[in-house]
Design an enzyme around this catalytic site. Structure first.
Site, mmCIF file in Angstrom:
data_model
loop_
_atom_site.group_PDB
_atom_site.id
_atom_site.type_symbol
_atom_site.label_atom_id
_atom_site.label_comp_id
_atom_site.label_asym_id
_atom_site.label_seq_id
_atom_site.Cartn_x
_atom_site.Cartn_y
_atom_site.Cartn_z
ATOM 1 N N GLY A 194 20.603 24.717 -36.357
ATOM 2 C CA GLY A 194 21.878 24.914 -37.260
ATOM 3 C C GLY A 194 22.606 26.028 -36.613
ATOM 4 C CG ASN B 23 15.452 21.511 -42.721
ATOM 5 O OD1 ASN B 23 14.431 20.985 -41.888
ATOM 6 N ND2 ASN B 23 16.446 20.907 -42.618
ATOM 7 C CB CYS C 207 12.867 12.940 -40.222
ATOM 8 S SG CYS C 207 14.178 12.430 -39.014
ATOM 9 C CE1 TYR D 27 20.736 15.519 -30.038
ATOM 10 C CE2 TYR D 27 20.548 15.990 -32.595
ATOM 11 C CZ TYR D 27 21.312 16.306 -31.296
ATOM 12 O OH TYR D 27 22.181 16.959 -31.147
ATOM 13 C CB SER E 118 18.377 15.042 -26.725
ATOM 14 O OG SER E 118 19.521 14.510 -26.465
ATOM 15 C CG ASP F 58 22.238 9.938 -24.631
ATOM 16 O OD1 ASP F 58 21.799 10.894 -25.114
ATOM 17 O OD2 ASP F 58 23.643 9.946 -24.654
ATOM 18 C CG ASP F 59 19.358 11.521 -27.972
ATOM 19 O OD1 ASP F 59 19.865 11.003 -29.403
ATOM 20 O OD2 ASP F 59 20.017 12.337 -27.350
ATOM 21 C CB CYS G 40 12.004 8.395 -42.633
ATOM 22 S SG CYS G 40 13.739 7.827 -43.208
ATOM 23 C CB CYS H 100 19.395 6.513 -39.586
ATOM 24 S SG CYS H 100 18.279 7.308 -38.641
HETATM 25 FE FE1 SF4 Z 1 15.350 10.682 -40.180
HETATM 26 FE FE2 SF4 Z 1 16.885 8.686 -39.939
HETATM 27 FE FE3 SF4 Z 1 15.110 9.047 -42.028
HETATM 28 FE FE4 SF4 Z 1 17.052 10.290 -41.812
HETATM 29 S S1 SF4 Z 1 17.507 8.145 -42.130
HETATM 30 S S2 SF4 Z 1 15.377 11.093 -42.250
HETATM 31 S S3 SF4 Z 1 17.533 10.862 -39.632
HETATM 32 S S4 SF4 Z 1 14.770 8.602 -39.716
#
Ligand code: SF4
Length: 460
Positions: free
Chosen positions: A28, A102, A236, A242, A283, A345-346, A436, A439
């Site tokens: 950040g 966070n 995550c 990244y 990255s 690239d990532d 997770c 995305c």
């Molecule tokens: Fe991470 Fe993507 Fe899940 Fe967000 S949605 S916590 S960026 S894996």
């Protein structure tokens, strides 16, 4: 997209927190803040800007005490304003409290509306303040029980640290979205978003704060305060792709090694005849090393990054504008010219930057450019604390890999598969139950509870 750091029982608490935040600066860059406590009184300094600019010696000298917490912040939806900087400090009936967070609460707006309806006055746009209000308004008399009660009402992602007289509490949501690690420096206990902050101050890592766990860092040691039941974890995966620093250990894996494994798997999934593998710095570097090693194609730094370009770069004059990506990245002609290049690239977000880089490499004489991405196509937004655009602005949200290839003008394009990515973070347990990938996969572990997208949730 934030970083937190805390330390107890050290005469240089504020200075060490400054160093900890310095190591976490990548998490950040908008604001930085430190809060300390001495003789039951809370002190805090917060400002917009980078850690090194915000904290002068004079400012640090205004932060007495043996315990400190700090925060670096990046946000879009919460607004880039000083009022949103953390730690948030409050004087409550349970004593003074400072909180740094966070993550991103999926019920942040609901909590805020409910608290406002009951008369709470908010000083910021951030959902972190809701946690402070919940602590302050709890009927529990002591801060420890009030904190547990408050966290019990929060849904979504939080790795939070709370400074109170006598102890720092560290808490992680039951899914374990964001990292949070505990360490020791001599007689002091430390807590940080990432282990790279421990390395800088010479602290040893003890362990992660477990998903759903609340611990107290006290003068005589570490004490588990509470454990919320955690049915399924959702760390995550994008921290590995990244966000985290490559020298950190995240979720039991070293980030650099994991990125190399992503790259090696990418080479197995999407091989190509080429002369050189080059990363988009920074990255893409470790994934490119992994790709090069696996494919036996030489690795070179064919793009050089200007590290001094900040977010506030202003192109100097209309008539000579449109430097675009060239301000940040410049190809090394000797490495590129006449070569078939594998560019690593990532991720690809909107596709516009990738297109500019591919064009630039071709202008510098690359014969072919084969783009390889060390994660699957980014098809959805993140609601758990990473600043990804809305789905409609993500190129992979609506276009096929072939459409994207044509748009970025690459000779070929290959993404790492979700399975390949998850296999690279396997450390004994089933990664499908630990990570997770929403995305990329659209499988959101916790849904947003507010009226979808009518209220933006503050991103921390
Ligand atoms: Fe991470 Fe993507 Fe899940 Fe967000 S949605 S916590 S960026 S894996």
């Amino acid at each position: 997209m934030c970083g937190v750091f805390g330390i107890t029982n050290h005469k240089d608490a504020a200075n060490l927190t400054y160093l900890g935040l310095y190591a976490l600066q990548h998490r950040g860059q908008e604001s930085a803040g430190i809060a300390t406590i001495a003789s039951g009184q809370m002190y805090s300094e917060r400002e917009m800007g980078h850690v090194a600019d915000v904290f002068t010696q004079e400012r640090l000298s205004r932060l007495p005490g043996y315990s400190a917490i700090g925060h670096v912040r990046y946000s879009t939806t919460g607004g880039s304003m000083l009022c949103n900087a953390q730690p948030i400090v409050a004087l409550t009936s349970k004593g003074p409290v400072a909180l740094a967070h966070n993550g991103n609460l999926v019920n942040g707006s609901d909590l805020r509306q409910q608290l406002e309806a009951e008369g709470a006055i908010f000083n910021s746009m951030s959902d972190t303040e809701a946690i402070v209000h919940l602590i302050a308004r709890s009927r529990e008399r002591d801060v420890e029980r009030a904190l547990i009660e408050a966290l019990g009402q929060c849904r979504g992602a939080y790795s939070a640290i709370v400074l109170t007289p006598g102890r720092i509490f560290a808490a992680r949501d039951t899914w374990g979205f964001r990292p949070l690690v505990l360490g020791r420096l001599g007689q002091s206990l430390v807590v940080s978003s990432e282990t790279c902050a421990f390395d800088l101050i010479g602290a040893d890592c003890i362990r992660e704060v477990r998903p759903g766990e609340v611990v107290a860092l006290e003068a005589d040691g570490l004490r588990q305060v509470h454990q919320f039941p955690s049915e399924r974890q959702a760390r995550c995966i994008f921290e590995h792709v990244y966000f985290a620093r490559p020298d950190s250990e995240i979720f039991g894996n070293n980030v650099a090694e994991t990125r190399e494994r992503f790259g090696a798997q990418l080479a197995r999934e999407h091989p190509v005849d080429a002369d050189v593998v080059i990363p988009v710095p920074d990255s893409g570097v470790f994934a490119a090393i992994g790709y090069a090693r696996e494919s036996k194609i030489p690795f070179e730094f064919g793009l050089v990054r200007n590290h001094y370009v900040g977010r506030t770069f202003i192109e100097p004059k209309q008539t000579i504008r449109n430097f675009g990506v060239k301000v940040k990245l410049n190809p090394v002609r000797k490495i590129i010219e006449g070569k078939r290049v594998v560019l690593i690239d990532d991720s690809i977000v909107r596709g516009t930057t990738s297109k500019k880089i591919v064009r630039m490499l071709k202008q510098f004489g690359a014969k072919e450019v084969h783009m390889r991405i060390s994660s699957p196509p980014t098809t959805g937004s993140c609601y758990y604390g990473i600043d990804t655009p809305q789905r409609r602005d993500l190129i992979a949200g609506s276009q096929s890999v072939e459409d994207i290839r044509q748009f970025i003008e690459a000779d070929s394009l290959g993404y790492l598969s979700e399975e390949g990515m998850l296999n690279a973070v396997r450390n004994g347990d089933d990664p499908h139950q630990l990570y997770c990938t929403a995305c990329f996969s659209g499988k959101y572990p916790v849904v947003r509870e507010e009226t979808q997208a009518t209220t933006e949730v503050g991103t921390e």
